[in-house]
Write a protein that holds these residues in place. Structure first.
Motif, PDB file in Angstrom:
ATOM      1  N   ALA A   8      -0.690   6.847  -6.005  1.00  0.00           N
ATOM      2  CA  ALA A   8      -2.383   7.435  -6.506  1.00  0.00           C
ATOM      3  C   ALA A   8      -1.659   8.950  -5.887  1.00  0.00           C
ATOM      4  CB  ALA A   8      -2.895   6.833  -5.578  1.00  0.00           C
ATOM      5  N   LEU A  64      -2.647  -4.366  -6.043  1.00  0.00           N
ATOM      6  CA  LEU A  64      -3.365  -5.555  -5.102  1.00  0.00           C
ATOM      7  C   LEU A  64      -3.502  -6.412  -5.967  1.00  0.00           C
ATOM      8  CD1 LEU A  64      -6.704  -2.865  -4.786  1.00  0.00           C
ATOM      9  CD2 LEU A  64      -4.997  -4.155  -3.041  1.00  0.00           C
ATOM     10  N   TYR A  89       0.979  -1.408  -0.213  1.00  0.00           N
ATOM     11  CA  TYR A  89       0.178   0.314  -0.136  1.00  0.00           C
ATOM     12  C   TYR A  89       1.311   1.362   0.593  1.00  0.00           C
ATOM     13  CZ  TYR A  89      -4.438  -2.480   1.138  1.00  0.00           C
ATOM     14  OH  TYR A  89      -5.457  -3.561   0.440  1.00  0.00           O
ATOM     15  N   SER A 122      -1.899   6.897 -11.925  1.00  0.00           N
ATOM     16  CA  SER A 122      -3.090   6.752 -10.290  1.00  0.00           C
ATOM     17  C   SER A 122      -3.500   5.398 -10.153  1.00  0.00           C
ATOM     18  CB  SER A 122      -3.551   8.330  -8.989  1.00  0.00           C
ATOM     19  OG  SER A 122      -3.094   8.752  -9.592  1.00  0.00           O
ATOM     20  N   THR A 123      -4.143   5.014 -10.516  1.00  0.00           N
ATOM     21  CA  THR A 123      -5.464   3.798 -10.174  1.00  0.00           C
ATOM     22  C   THR A 123      -4.728   2.538 -10.490  1.00  0.00           C
ATOM     23  OG1 THR A 123      -7.131   5.347 -11.177  1.00  0.00           O
ATOM     24  CG2 THR A 123      -7.343   2.180 -12.345  1.00  0.00           C
ATOM     25  N   TYR A 173       2.578   5.747   5.348  1.00  0.00           N
ATOM     26  CA  TYR A 173       1.966   6.118   4.487  1.00  0.00           C
ATOM     27  C   TYR A 173       1.834   7.347   3.996  1.00  0.00           C
ATOM     28  CZ  TYR A 173      -0.560   1.062   4.998  1.00  0.00           C
ATOM     29  OH  TYR A 173      -0.405  -0.212   5.071  1.00  0.00           O
ATOM     30  N   SER A 183       1.397   2.053  -3.172  1.00  0.00           N
ATOM     31  CA  SER A 183       0.490   2.504  -4.338  1.00  0.00           C
ATOM     32  C   SER A 183      -0.606   3.670  -3.734  1.00  0.00           C
ATOM     33  CB  SER A 183      -0.395   1.613  -3.840  1.00  0.00           C
ATOM     34  OG  SER A 183      -0.668  -0.040  -4.255  1.00  0.00           O
ATOM     35  N   ILE A 184       0.436   4.100  -2.463  1.00  0.00           N
ATOM     36  CA  ILE A 184      -0.596   5.032  -2.282  1.00  0.00           C
ATOM     37  C   ILE A 184       0.421   6.452  -2.726  1.00  0.00           C
ATOM     38  CG2 ILE A 184      -1.299   7.143  -0.279  1.00  0.00           C
ATOM     39  CD1 ILE A 184      -1.341   4.485   1.422  1.00  0.00           C
ATOM     40  N   ILE A 188      -2.770   1.385  -8.423  1.00  0.00           N
ATOM     41  CA  ILE A 188      -3.621   0.393  -6.666  1.00  0.00           C
ATOM     42  C   ILE A 188      -3.993  -0.989  -7.330  1.00  0.00           C
ATOM     43  CG2 ILE A 188      -5.306   0.597  -5.461  1.00  0.00           C
ATOM     44  CD1 ILE A 188      -5.559   4.035  -5.312  1.00  0.00           C
TER      45      ILE A 188
END
Length: 458
Positions: free
Chosen positions: A71, A395, A64, A387-388, A120, A67-68, A391
């Motif tokens: 994003a 995932l 994450y 960004s998408t 994060y 990913s953050i 994530i």
């Protein structure tokens, strides 16, 4: 304290200024923020930290962080793209350096206190905002300096982002080893040191960036009379661009290409060790990450430059056709099948070169379709696809890996499923690219509307 020296007007190039002095400033920013691509070298050390309550962190939770960051890269690029058009690249690059470095400092506090939420916030949110601001400002500036070679221009800027892991990976590895040997907290001290180093390096870009004067164009250059039907002679404002079918087709193209690439990059170091267990050492895995960084960087320059000759649509046709096959074949090279480290590395290098090439070619694709009037703002909004993907990609990867680990299944058996999903995504991108055509006249800016020339400082 006044920050007027950051204003656009203070960075306009004088007469006779060589445009070839601008790429080093862009590279200083992109080589720094491209460190995010080497995040996988932190994954195993972070897994060993545990939470403050003694609970273990898993791959998905660590994933994450990356990913953050990605994003917020896209979110900040979309939100601040129009502001950049007015503020100029110097101010945007300064705030990028500030956010990127402060993000490291906050993440250091999180690692020190075993607080994942702080990591994060720091590396992901604050650092991600720095990524977005730092990413789009050099790109838009170089497009204005190179209206005759937009693919080359975007390649010059964005190749640095792909090469960031070549510096960031070994730097992080050496710093963690140094602080560990000295009996100091390795990850917190590494984050602090890297934040300070990158801030200084990015300041070089801040103070050396220049924008072209109004009405500037390359000496002896005139726009070609005949050109591809996809290259528009008209401009489309950002408010209209995102309503066009072309914008959403390019969004899908970028999303699929990025999601597939992240399937390798985000898990690069652990993946090669899992597929060739007992053969590849952690040190060799870091070297693999560095090699991918070289091809990521080279692909951005080479493929984007080739797109000036081939055209953007044909270039993406190559990415999606060749990429689909290579992603499907890649997991078959593992230890208990073809058992070829060489083939695994070679295929990975090629697909990562096309991943990087996709990033570098997309701004020129945008300029072809929508003109240069609002290219920064349009590019910023398109980066929400990144960004998408930032994530969705992790995932998919970490979710499948965690499922295999939780069910005590061989971890290496997860990778064929992961990489074949990525191969399928590239088929979707291939279809989207086929449907790209010139933007309808109803979206064009009318001649009566005031336009800032493509080469102008805005």
């Amino acid at each position: 304290m006044s920050l007027g020296f950051l204003d656009r007007d203070h960075s306009i190039a004088p007469a006779g200024y060589s445009r070839w002095l601008v790429p080093p400033a862009a590279l200083a920013i992109h080589l720094s923020i491209g460190q995010v691509y080497s995040f996988s070298v932190f994954k195993n050390p972070l897994l060993a930290l545990h939470g403050a309550d003694g609970s273990a962190w898993n791959l998905k939770e660590i994933g994450y962080i990356f990913s953050i960051a990605i994003a917020f890269l896209g979110i900040s690029a979309a939100l601040f793209g129009a502001w950049l058009e007015k503020a100029g690249p110097r101010k945007a690059m300064f705030y990028a350096a500030l956010c990127f470095s402060v993000g490291f400092f906050i993440a250091s506090a999180g690692a020190s206190t075993h607080n994942l939420a702080l990591i994060y916030l720091g590396y992901g949110v604050i650092g991600g905002i720095g990524l977005g601001l730092g990413y789009i400002s050099p790109v838009s500036t170089l497009i204005k300096w190179f209206p005759d070679r937009p693919g080359l221009a975007t390649g010059l800027a964005i190749m640095g982002f792909g090469g960031g892991a070549m510096i960031g990976g070994p730097l992080a590895n050496q710093l963690m080893a140094h602080f560990k040997a000295a009996g100091q907290p390795s990850i917190p001290y590494t984050f602090i040191t890297m934040g300070a180093i990158y801030f200084v390096f990015m300041m070089f870009g801040v103070f050396t960036i220049r924008v072209p004067a109004k009405d500037w164009k390359p000496e002896g250059w005139t726009a070609p009379v005949k050109q591809s039907a996809l290259i528009s002679k008209h401009n489309v404002a950002v408010a209209q661009a995102w309503k066009t079918p072309q914008f959403f087709l390019l969004w899908i193209i970028l999303f699929t290409n990025v999601t597939a690439g992240i399937g390798i990059l985000e898990q690069a170091a652990p993946m090669i060790q899992d597929l060739f267990k007992g053969v590849i050492t952690p040190t060799a895995a870091v070297g693999f990450v560095g090699l991918l960084s070289i091809f990521n960087m080279a692909g951005r320059f080479i493929w984007a430059s080739c797109s000036d000759i081939l055209g953007r649509k044909v270039t993406y046709f190559v990415f999606f056709t060749l990429g689909t096959v290579l992603y499907f074949v890649l997991p078959l090279t593992r230890l208990d099948h073809l058992n070829s480290v060489t083939l695994f590395v070679l295929i990975s290098a090629v697909v990562i070169s096309m991943y990087g090439g996709g990033f570098a070619t997309i701004p020129a694709y945008l300029k072809d379709l929508f003109g240069g009037y609002n290219v920064s703002a349009i590019h910023g909004r398109l980066l929400t696809a990144w960004s998408t993907a930032g994530i969705v990609g992790p995932l998919i990867v970490n979710g499948i890996l965690d499922h295999y680990v939780a069910n005590k299944l061989p971890k290496q058996d997860a990778y064929p499923l992961i990489l074949h999903i990525m191969s399928g995504l590239l088929v979707v991108g291939f279809i989207a690219n086929l449907f790209v055509k010139p933007v309808s006249e109803k979206y064009w800016l009318k001649d009566s509307e005031t336009l800032t020339p493509v080469g102008a400082a805005h």
